[in-house]
Every structure is written in structure tokens, then in C-alpha cells.
Write a protein that holds these residues in place. Structure first.
Motif, PDB file in Angstrom:
ATOM      1  N   ARG A 122      12.923  -8.344   5.663  1.00  0.00           N
ATOM      2  CA  ARG A 122      13.028  -7.963   4.246  1.00  0.00           C
ATOM      3  C   ARG A 122      11.788  -8.400   3.472  1.00  0.00           C
ATOM      4  O   ARG A 122      11.277  -7.678   2.620  1.00  0.00           O
ATOM      5  N   GLN A 124       9.213  -6.061   1.388  1.00  0.00           N
ATOM      6  CA  GLN A 124       8.862  -6.316  -0.012  1.00  0.00           C
ATOM      7  C   GLN A 124       7.347  -6.384  -0.184  1.00  0.00           C
ATOM      8  O   GLN A 124       6.809  -5.870  -1.163  1.00  0.00           O
ATOM      9  N   GLU A 167       5.059  -4.026  -2.511  1.00  0.00           N
ATOM     10  CA  GLU A 167       4.161  -4.576  -3.542  1.00  0.00           C
ATOM     11  C   GLU A 167       2.735  -4.083  -3.335  1.00  0.00           C
ATOM     12  O   GLU A 167       2.038  -3.734  -4.296  1.00  0.00           O
TER      13      GLU A 167
END
Length: 193
Positions: free
Chosen positions: A172, A176, A180
């Protein structure tokens, strides 16, 4: 000092830092709780398994008793020559309970025993030949082995579960990061990778 020349920072997930993410703190708690649960769980599981082995052995000891039986036929008889691991052979024996009931069954006896000889066998409450109950030293050995196996299994199960959770958290975190980077790259219309 680490091999790369940078000092190794211990327990970095617990220290305040602008680089520390919420997921780092959660992972630190997962690891801490997993180790504590693994240690405590292993001790309790090992103790419970050892107690269960002792209780079972004591129950077996209470249910069985030794009786004197008479060998019905020669122990060397070809029909009774199944040799066991303790170098005894199976042969038919007969005995009488205290209430006068006569029983006949197969028991392990030394190979040189002749018909009519007396042998001692273990029976249960129903008058069926049973295995000799564990001695105190065998009971201790079995309980220690059972406790170690149960404790190690619990320890491994908890730490394995924590590893799976950490792998999910890492996946995860990488997703992320990718999101980003994608968000940072697109405002200027060019990609970094």
C-alpha cells in the motif's frame, strides 16, 4: 556505523521526524504487538499443550491396570510371529478379571515364552489389552516435546501473520508513493521516469 558510512538509527519509527509517515508508526505498533503476542502466546500455548499431555497420560494410567495372563499357545507359532519394534511377538493370552470374567486377546510377549507361561499385560476398564502407560520420565519428555512444538507453532503463526500484514502495508505504501509521484509529475506535463 553502518557499512555505508551513515550511522544506523535504531527505533526510527518511534522517533519524531518530518519524514515519518503514519504508516511507519502503525507498522512499528504491529511489529511490537506481534512480538509481544508471539512471546506470550508461545508460553501459554506451550504450557497448555504440556498440561494436556500430562492430563492425557494420567488419565490413561488411571484407566489401565496390570493383570497376570496365561499364554494360550507358543509364542514362536508362525501365526503369532508378528515382531514388534521392541522385539516382542504377538501371541494369544487369557486372563480372568476379579469379577470372574475370562478374557482372551493378543498381547506382545517375549519370543521364547511357552504355552502355559504367565505374562503380565495391561488392560483397560473394559478388559481389552492396552498399551503400557507412560512412565513418569516418558510423561515428562512427551509434555516437554508437546509444549515446545505448540509454543513454536504459535510463535511462528503470530510472526508469520505479522509479516503478511507488513507486506500488505508495504504494498500500500508503494502504491501511495506511485500515486504521489504521478500527481507531482503531471502538473508540468512531463514525467520523471
Amino acid at each position: 556505523m553502518a557499512a555505508s558510512g551513515c550511522p544506523r538509527v535504531r527505533l526510527w519509527r518511534w522517533r519524531r521526524s518530518p519524514l515519518r509517515r503514519r504508516s511507519d508508526v502503525i507498522e512499528a505498533w504491529v511489529v511490537l504487538c506481534a512480538w509481544l503476542l508471539a512471546l506470550v502466546g508461545a508460553v501459554f500455548a506451550g504450557r497448555a499443550a504440556a498440561d494436556a499431555v500430562i492430563a492425557s497420560a494420567q488419565e490413561q494410567r488411571a484407566r489401565s491396570h496390570k493383570v497376570t495372563a496365561v499364554l494360550v499357545k507358543e509364542a514362536e507359532d508362525p501365526g503369532a510371529s508378528r515382531v514388534t519394534t521392541d522385539h516382542l511377538v504377538w501371541s494369544t493370552v487369557r486372563w480372568t478379571d476379579p469379577d470372574g470374567t475370562t478374557h482372551t486377546d493378543e498381547a506382545r510377549v517375549p519370543p521364547s515364552t511357552h504355552a502355559g507361561s504367565k505374562v503380565e499385560v495391561w488392560t483397560d476398564r473394559n478388559g481389552v489389552i492396552a498399551n503400557e502407560p507412560l512412565s513418569d520420565s516418558e510423561m515428562t519428555l512427551h509434555s516437554i516435546a508437546g509444549g515446545i512444538l505448540a509454543g513454536a507453532g504459535t510463535f511462528g503463526l503470530v510472526l508469520g501473520s505479522a509479516w503478511v500484514v507488513r507486506q500488505g502495508m508495504e504494498r500500500r505504501r508503494l502504491e501511495q508513493w506511485a500515486a504521489e509521484w504521478e500527481r507531482l509529475d503531471t502538473p508540468w506535463g512531463w514525467k520523471t521516469g
